[in-house]
Scaffold this active site. Sequence first.
Site, PDB file in Angstrom:
ATOM      1  N   CYS A 131       2.960  -1.039   3.541  1.00  0.00           N
ATOM      2  CA  CYS A 131       2.901  -1.579   4.900  1.00  0.00           C
ATOM      3  C   CYS A 131       2.866  -0.400   5.882  1.00  0.00           C
ATOM      4  CB  CYS A 131       4.075  -2.522   5.135  1.00  0.00           C
ATOM      5  SG  CYS A 131       3.986  -3.485   6.654  1.00  0.00           S
ATOM      6  N   HIS A 188      -0.365  -9.991   2.408  1.00  0.00           N
ATOM      7  CA  HIS A 188       0.421  -8.835   2.810  1.00  0.00           C
ATOM      8  C   HIS A 188       1.718  -8.803   2.002  1.00  0.00           C
ATOM      9  CE1 HIS A 188       1.408  -5.535   5.440  1.00  0.00           C
ATOM     10  NE2 HIS A 188       2.605  -6.050   5.649  1.00  0.00           N
ATOM     11  N   ASP A 211      -4.820 -10.302   3.578  1.00  0.00           N
ATOM     12  CA  ASP A 211      -3.782  -9.724   4.431  1.00  0.00           C
ATOM     13  C   ASP A 211      -4.186  -9.877   5.897  1.00  0.00           C
ATOM     14  OD1 ASP A 211      -1.975  -8.126   5.816  1.00  0.00           O
ATOM     15  OD2 ASP A 211      -1.987  -6.531   4.320  1.00  0.00           O
TER      16      ASP A 211
END
Length: 244
Positions: A125, A214, A183
């Site tokens: 991330c 994600h 995502d």
Amino acid sequence: MIIQKHIVDLPTPTGIMRTYVHRPEGDKAYPTILLYSEIFQQTGPIERSARLMAGHGYAVVVPEIFHELNPAGTVLAYDQAGSDKGNSDKANKPAEGYDSDNEAVIAWLANQPWCNGQIGAMGFCIGGHLAFRAALQPQVKATACFYATDLHTSVIPNQPGQHSMDRLADISGELMMFWGKQDPHIPAAGRALVYQKMSGAGLNFSWHEVNGQHAFMRDEGLRYDAQLAMRGYQLALDLFGRCL
């Protein structure tokens, strides 16, 4: 391998940075991986990722990415309040602060007997972005970025010319980019922009897109995909095995 853990509070230009070290037991020197967390800092899933990599013969160092903005040892919850706080921290820490953090960690590693001088980076991330940012340091020879957020945006504050995509010429190591096609934080257009800029800069990198949402490598929550996570870790281990 049996893994040991210890905590170090490192001085940086922006304050003390708590840093977690996971490494094989004993006195042998190993290649070292700088591992960057999500916005929540070193949660259980991040610590397990660090220990997984350490168990393959690496010293793994996990710095608290928002150390200037939180008390040492802060771990945010995987809930709305934690997400809001982490995103606020992301919007308030300048990109240059990550550079000085990286420089401080790398300088410290040079004096650690368990680090053999071979350094890589990986992250998830925002940590994927911060691993990419670490690749700007000449000592970082290999970098694995998992669904790196905000490479295609300006959410992280930058001075002119300091956006990560503006500094591709500073990257000398190999990169591995791993993305989920479902995502919402990195849509197809954003991934295409990153690919175009990296290719145009002539970087040495591999590119992998999978059917994942994600945070599909986080082993908590409904989005976890164990099969994709295993593939991602294996690609990272292949990269570090070749380059470090």
